[in-house]
Design an enzyme around this catalytic site. Structure first.
Site, short mmCIF file in Angstrom:
data_model
loop_
_atom_site.label_atom_id
_atom_site.label_comp_id
_atom_site.label_asym_id
_atom_site.label_seq_id
_atom_site.Cartn_x
_atom_site.Cartn_y
_atom_site.Cartn_z
N LYS A 167 0.75 -1.08 -0.10
CA LYS A 167 0.04 -0.05 -0.07
C LYS A 167 0.83 1.11 0.02
O LYS A 167 1.96 1.40 0.55
CB LYS A 167 -0.82 -0.11 1.10
N ARG A 223 -3.52 -10.64 4.02
CA ARG A 223 -3.59 -10.41 2.68
C ARG A 223 -2.51 -9.94 2.05
O ARG A 223 -2.10 -8.85 2.29
CB ARG A 223 -5.02 -9.47 2.22
#
Length: 208
Positions: A153, A188
């Site tokens: 991210k 994840r």
């Protein structure tokens, strides 16, 4: 739009299911897409709107007996990163997820089938993301499986000086291990092999 999403996802899920026994997750906010995915062989429904976009998705989950992941997101996807603000990000996210768990239970979905995702990067600043990661163990009080999704991210690139997503593997693993230290159940990730190696060494060092 729903028909297009079903046409895009259900055949792919069916093809994957025909060749593997691995669990398959469908990422959707829509009841009909979720139903078609489960009919095609999906195992888990991941709803980034936590059943607020299409509440009928709760009936799909309850009737099938499938697990569901409920994620916190603040605002609309198009604008959620435009100066997001909280009174207290930790408690605000906690209260939101507690309310969504209560809703799910009223629809006949037990906590044992609910996965919670604090929504790192979804309507949150870097400081918000880091505060949630530092205190993610708080969410065990909700009695559900906890999922952490930080892989590659943008905020990792900012903190770790890695503008390209592919260069954020080390930072992603570092935060993933911190999540595991606090008892997170599911990570994840994009980089499965590298993350698995890191976890194996981390567990070996701790004699887990």
């Amino acid at each position: 739009e729903v028909d297009a999403e079903v046409a895009r996802t259900a055949p792919v899920i069916a093809a994957i299911r025909a060749s593997t026994h691995c669990p398959i997750s469908i990422d959707t906010r829509k009841a009909r897409v979720a139903q078609a995915a489960m009919d095609a062989g999906a195992d888990l429904i991941n709803d980034v709107a936590a059943m607020t976009f299409d509440p009928a998705i709760a009936q799909v989950v309850a009737s099938i007996g499938a697990p569901v992941c409920l994620m916190h997101a603040k605002g609309d996807p198009a604008t959620m990163q435009d100066d997001p603000a909280y009174d207290n990000v930790l408690l605000d996210v906690y209260d939101y997820l507690a309310a969504r768990v209560a809703f799910a239970e009223r629809q006949g979905i037990p906590r044992s089938r609910i996965v919670l995702d604090v929504g790192i990067g979804f309507g949150k600043t870097i400081d918000h993301n880091m505060e949630l990661i530092r205190r993610i163990s708080l969410f065990h009080a909700l009695g559900c499986v906890i999922l952490l999704g930080v892989s590659r991210k943008r905020f990792i690139g900012v903190i770790g000086d890695a503008p390209e997503p592919a260069d954020r593997v080390a930072g992603s693993i570092a935060l993933g291990l911190e999540g595991l230290r606090q008892g997170v159940h599911i990570l994840r990730v994009h980089d499965v092999v590298e993350t698995k190696q890191a976890i194996s060494l981390w567990q070996a060092a701790l004699e887990l």
